[in-house]
Write an enzyme that holds these catalytic residues in place. Structure first.
Site, PDB file in Angstrom:
ATOM      1  N   SER A  38      36.455   4.078 -17.268  1.00 23.23           N
ATOM      2  CA  SER A  38      36.715   3.176 -16.144  1.00 23.23           C
ATOM      3  C   SER A  38      36.936   3.958 -14.851  1.00 23.23           C
ATOM      4  O   SER A  38      36.063   4.684 -14.414  1.00 23.23           O
ATOM      5  CB  SER A  38      37.898   2.279 -16.503  1.00 23.23           C
ATOM      6  OG  SER A  38      37.946   1.131 -15.705  1.00 23.23           O
ATOM      7  N   ASP A 150      34.510  -2.782 -20.282  1.00 28.01           N
ATOM      8  CA  ASP A 150      35.436  -1.685 -20.015  1.00 28.01           C
ATOM      9  C   ASP A 150      35.718  -0.821 -21.252  1.00 28.01           C
ATOM     10  O   ASP A 150      36.110  -1.318 -22.304  1.00 28.01           O
ATOM     11  CB  ASP A 150      36.755  -2.286 -19.516  1.00 28.01           C
ATOM     12  CG  ASP A 150      37.654  -1.261 -18.848  1.00 28.01           C
ATOM     13  OD1 ASP A 150      37.742  -0.137 -19.346  1.00 28.01           O
ATOM     14  OD2 ASP A 150      38.270  -1.608 -17.819  1.00 28.01           O
TER      15      ASP A 150
END
Length: 255
Positions: A38, A150
């Site tokens: 991320s 994610d």
């Protein structure tokens, strides 16, 4: 000695990684490999490309999760990440892992298979966008024959893919959980709940690292607020400078 740097996810708190990197460079630590999830994948890619910490901070300061997003109006999420694509294209126009000066691994979660996936080659920007796509906030990323969200869901501190390739691993973890939060705020409760869930999968990863740098003062910053980018950067830099010396990053200390 080959040194690997692992950068966690954490939204705006990921700016602390930049401060940590600046401190490490000032101590003469040479990074040979980077792995990130991320926000860590964004910072890691810009660093691996060759940008200085100051240049990375300038780029990151113009990036907000929601300023960089565009409405998607789809069932799968509220927003797309076109703004992030534009920013990454500006700094890494080649859009290829081969364009990086330091090898990089990017972690993303493959939704259909329910597995973590580590990108190390091919197109770079779709891999980073995949790693940053928070479920129910951003659209999943369709890349090749797969669907990604994610990477923090399954591996927020991706040491595994580089552990055997490095002699020494430094981790920068920006998800310190502060005891102080506004329990009257629904947003604060949701953010804290996600943070607790994601942090849980870092326990085993931390044990595989030789040094884990985790600035405690980051808990006072929202993971969605980039307006405090300079303060978050300073927190990462100062904590590293005040608590570590060059000899902390030598293999002999872990023997």
């Amino acid at each position: 000695m080959k040194i690997g740097l692992v950068l966690s996810g954490g939204g705006a708190r990921g700016v602390a990684h930049i401060g940590v990197i600046k401190a490490l460079l000032e101590m003469g630590v040479k990074i040979d490999m980077v792995s990130g999830t991320s926000a860590g994948s964004i910072v890691g890619a810009l660093f691996a490309k060759g940008l200085s910490p100051e240049e990375i901070l300038a780029a990151a300061s113009g990036l907000s999760l929601f300023r960089s997003a565009r409405p998607a109006w789809a069932w799968s999420g509220l927003l797309t990440m076109e703004g992030l694509k534009v920013l990454m294209n500006k700094h890494i126009p080649e859009n290829d892992f081969k364009a990086l000066k330091i090898p990089l691994t990017v972690a993303a979660t493959e939704v259909r298979l329910g597995q973590i996936h580590y990108f190390t080659e091919g197109e770079l920007i779709p891999a980073i966008v995949s790693s940053c796509s928070i479920p129910a906030v951003f659209n999943p990323v369709s890349f090749g024959d797969h669907l990604y969200v994610d990477g923090g869901l399954l591996d927020n501190l991706p040491v595994r893919p580089i552990r055997e390739k490095c002699d020494f691993i430094i981790a920068s973890h920006c998800n310190h959980i502060d005891t102080a939060y506004d329990e009257r705020s629904l947003r604060a409760i949701i953010e804290r709940s996600l943070l607790l869930a994601i942090t849980a999968n870092t326990t085993a990863s931390r044990m595989q690292c030789d040094v884990v740098i985790e600035p405690p003062k980051l808990g006072r910053f929202s993971s969605l607020d980039m307006s405090k980018a300079r303060d978050i950067y300073d927190a990462g830099y100062k904590y590293t400078k005040e608590n570590y010396l060059p000899h902390h990053f030598q293999k002999s200390r872990v023997a």
